[in-house]
Design a protein around this motif. Structure first.
Motif, mmCIF file in Angstrom:
data_model
loop_
_atom_site.group_PDB
_atom_site.id
_atom_site.type_symbol
_atom_site.label_atom_id
_atom_site.label_comp_id
_atom_site.label_asym_id
_atom_site.label_seq_id
_atom_site.Cartn_x
_atom_site.Cartn_y
_atom_site.Cartn_z
ATOM 1 N N PRO A 11 0.830 -1.198 0.000
ATOM 2 C CA PRO A 11 0.000 0.000 0.000
ATOM 3 C C PRO A 11 0.870 1.256 0.000
ATOM 4 C CG PRO A 11 0.012 -1.018 2.167
ATOM 5 C CD PRO A 11 0.691 -1.975 1.249
ATOM 6 N N VAL A 12 0.405 2.264 -0.709
ATOM 7 C CA VAL A 12 1.119 3.538 -0.761
ATOM 8 C C VAL A 12 0.634 4.403 0.391
ATOM 9 C CG1 VAL A 12 1.491 5.638 -2.109
ATOM 10 C CG2 VAL A 12 1.418 3.407 -3.256
ATOM 11 N N PRO A 13 1.524 4.864 1.251
ATOM 12 C CA PRO A 13 1.097 5.699 2.381
ATOM 13 C C PRO A 13 0.620 7.061 1.886
ATOM 14 C CG PRO A 13 3.473 5.680 2.246
ATOM 15 C CD PRO A 13 2.988 4.678 1.235
ATOM 16 N N PRO A 14 -0.270 7.700 2.604
ATOM 17 C CA PRO A 14 -0.717 9.034 2.199
ATOM 18 C C PRO A 14 0.399 10.051 2.392
ATOM 19 C CG PRO A 14 -1.657 8.464 4.324
ATOM 20 C CD PRO A 14 -0.982 7.234 3.810
ATOM 21 N N GLU A 78 -11.168 23.311 4.486
ATOM 22 C CA GLU A 78 -10.671 22.002 4.892
ATOM 23 C C GLU A 78 -10.171 21.280 3.657
ATOM 24 O OE1 GLU A 78 -12.733 19.889 8.444
ATOM 25 O OE2 GLU A 78 -14.342 20.862 7.325
ATOM 26 N N ILE A 79 -8.955 20.751 3.744
ATOM 27 C CA ILE A 79 -8.359 20.048 2.614
ATOM 28 C C ILE A 79 -7.836 18.688 3.060
ATOM 29 C CG2 ILE A 79 -7.701 22.169 1.381
ATOM 30 C CD1 ILE A 79 -4.836 21.711 2.481
ATOM 31 N N ARG A 80 -7.562 17.857 2.084
ATOM 32 C CA ARG A 80 -6.867 16.595 2.307
ATOM 33 C C ARG A 80 -6.141 16.259 1.014
ATOM 34 N NH1 ARG A 80 -11.893 12.214 2.634
ATOM 35 N NH2 ARG A 80 -12.869 12.734 0.641
ATOM 36 N N ALA A 81 -5.212 15.316 1.084
ATOM 37 C CA ALA A 81 -4.385 15.029 -0.085
ATOM 38 C C ALA A 81 -4.181 13.524 -0.235
ATOM 39 C CB ALA A 81 -3.036 15.723 0.047
ATOM 40 N N HIS A 82 -3.917 13.107 -1.465
ATOM 41 C CA HIS A 82 -3.465 11.734 -1.705
ATOM 42 C C HIS A 82 -2.324 11.786 -2.704
ATOM 43 C CE1 HIS A 82 -5.358 11.619 -5.666
ATOM 44 N NE2 HIS A 82 -6.538 11.909 -5.143
ATOM 45 N N GLN A 83 -1.567 10.698 -2.800
ATOM 46 C CA GLN A 83 -0.482 10.632 -3.776
ATOM 47 C C GLN A 83 -0.604 9.359 -4.595
ATOM 48 O OE1 GLN A 83 3.469 10.426 -2.015
ATOM 49 N NE2 GLN A 83 2.767 9.173 -0.312
ATOM 50 N N THR A 84 -0.180 9.461 -5.850
ATOM 51 C CA THR A 84 -0.194 8.317 -6.756
ATOM 52 C C THR A 84 1.242 7.981 -7.129
ATOM 53 O OG1 THR A 84 -2.334 9.003 -7.661
ATOM 54 C CG2 THR A 84 -1.061 7.414 -8.939
ATOM 55 N N TRP A 85 1.616 6.733 -6.875
ATOM 56 C CA TRP A 85 2.989 6.286 -7.132
ATOM 57 C C TRP A 85 2.954 4.945 -7.844
ATOM 58 C CZ3 TRP A 85 6.200 2.393 -4.668
ATOM 59 C CH2 TRP A 85 7.550 2.494 -5.005
ATOM 60 N N GLU A 86 3.596 4.910 -9.007
ATOM 61 C CA GLU A 86 3.625 3.704 -9.849
ATOM 62 C C GLU A 86 2.216 3.174 -10.093
ATOM 63 O OE1 GLU A 86 6.390 0.890 -8.174
ATOM 64 O OE2 GLU A 86 8.120 2.034 -8.906
ATOM 65 N N SER A 90 -2.786 6.358 -3.002
ATOM 66 C CA SER A 90 -2.800 6.201 -1.552
ATOM 67 C C SER A 90 -4.177 6.525 -0.979
ATOM 68 C CB SER A 90 -1.763 7.125 -0.914
ATOM 69 O OG SER A 90 -2.218 8.476 -0.965
ATOM 70 N N ASP A 91 -4.330 6.254 0.294
ATOM 71 C CA ASP A 91 -5.502 6.738 1.013
ATOM 72 C C ASP A 91 -5.345 8.252 1.215
ATOM 73 O OD1 ASP A 91 -6.669 4.234 1.251
ATOM 74 O OD2 ASP A 91 -5.664 3.809 3.172
ATOM 75 N N TRP A 92 -6.402 8.868 1.732
ATOM 76 C CA TRP A 92 -6.348 10.292 2.001
ATOM 77 C C TRP A 92 -5.460 10.593 3.201
ATOM 78 C CZ3 TRP A 92 -7.987 13.525 -1.535
ATOM 79 C CH2 TRP A 92 -9.035 13.166 -2.384
ATOM 80 N N SER A 93 -4.826 11.749 3.164
ATOM 81 C CA SER A 93 -4.066 12.219 4.316
ATOM 82 C C SER A 93 -5.032 12.667 5.409
ATOM 83 C CB SER A 93 -3.182 13.400 3.911
ATOM 84 O OG SER A 93 -4.009 14.530 3.603
ATOM 85 N N GLU A 94 -4.485 13.047 6.543
ATOM 86 C CA GLU A 94 -5.307 13.666 7.577
ATOM 87 C C GLU A 94 -5.862 14.983 7.046
ATOM 88 O OE1 GLU A 94 -3.123 14.202 11.141
ATOM 89 O OE2 GLU A 94 -2.946 12.048 11.576
ATOM 90 N N GLU A 95 -7.042 15.330 7.533
ATOM 91 C CA GLU A 95 -7.654 16.578 7.095
ATOM 92 C C GLU A 95 -6.910 17.767 7.702
ATOM 93 O OE1 GLU A 95 -11.760 16.305 8.105
ATOM 94 O OE2 GLU A 95 -12.135 14.569 6.813
#
Length: 207
Positions: A11-14, A78-86, A90-95
């Motif tokens: 799993p890809v970490p946020p 309020e925002i949150r982020a995710h990352q895409t790798w290969e 990932s899941d969402w980051s903390e808000e």
């Protein structure tokens, strides 16, 4: 007949969000930055409006930074982020919650040079102006988080400085903040330029 084992996909970490800081105040066109997996693409989303506010690549140092695409409405965000790798998202980051001000107490400084996409030498000049003739302007390397230059504001509300330590060749991303008696402006939009041995300090680029 046995079936081949499926490859293990970790799993890809946020990603993490460093700025805007939690419960801080920003301008309407702020900067997002944080850390993630080198090479991954980070997207920041508005939770309320459910749309992307922009995206940026994670550098080899594991840092991402980009300016918001457009502007935000004043008020709490309020925002949150995710990352895409290969190809794996990932899941969402903390808000992250913060407040957008239409007119912050300290305006962001203007960076006149180097211009966007300029080619500069390893010891470039940074200059610009501010709206208050006091304090100093700090130049931050967004790929390391280190302040690489500092300039006092003169009576004409202008500032100018040069790095004391040569910058590494290649693409560089910086931002700037105006500090008045310990109170900080928001971060300037990302300024990207390329350091080359042949650069002439100003170079040609976008305004």
């Amino acid at each position: 007949m046995s079936t081949p084992d499926k490859p293990d996909t970790q799993p890809v970490p946020p990603p993490t969000i460093t700025y805007p800081k939690r419960d801080s105040e920003t301008g309407v066109a702020t900067l997002f930055l944080g850390s993630g997996i080198p090479g991954a693409l980070v997207q920041v989303w508005s939770i309320a409006d459910k749309h992307s506010l922009g995206d940026g690549q994670v550098s080899a140092n594991g840092r991402w930074a980009f300016s918001i695409s457009g502007v935000q409405s004043p008020g709490q965000q309020e925002i949150r982020a995710h990352q895409t790798w290969e190809g794996i998202k990932s899941d969402w980051s903390e808000e992250r919650r913060y407040t957008v001000l239409l007119r912050p107490a300290i305006d962001v400084p203007v960076v006149s040079e180097p211009k966007e996409d300029a080619q500069v030498n390893t010891v470039p000049v940074f200059s610009g102006d501010v709206t208050k003739a006091e304090g100093f302007v700090s130049i931050i390397d967004l790929d390391t988080g280190v302040m690489i230059a500092k300039a006092d504001v003169d009576p004409l509300k202008q500032w100018r400085t040069q790095v004391t330590k040569p910058l590494p060749p290649g693409l560089n991303r910086i931002s700037a903040i105006h500090n008045i008696k310990g109170k900080l402006s928001d971060w300037v939009r990302v300024r990207t330029f390329t350091v080359t041995a042949e650069g002439k300090g100003k170079g040609k680029g976008k305004t």
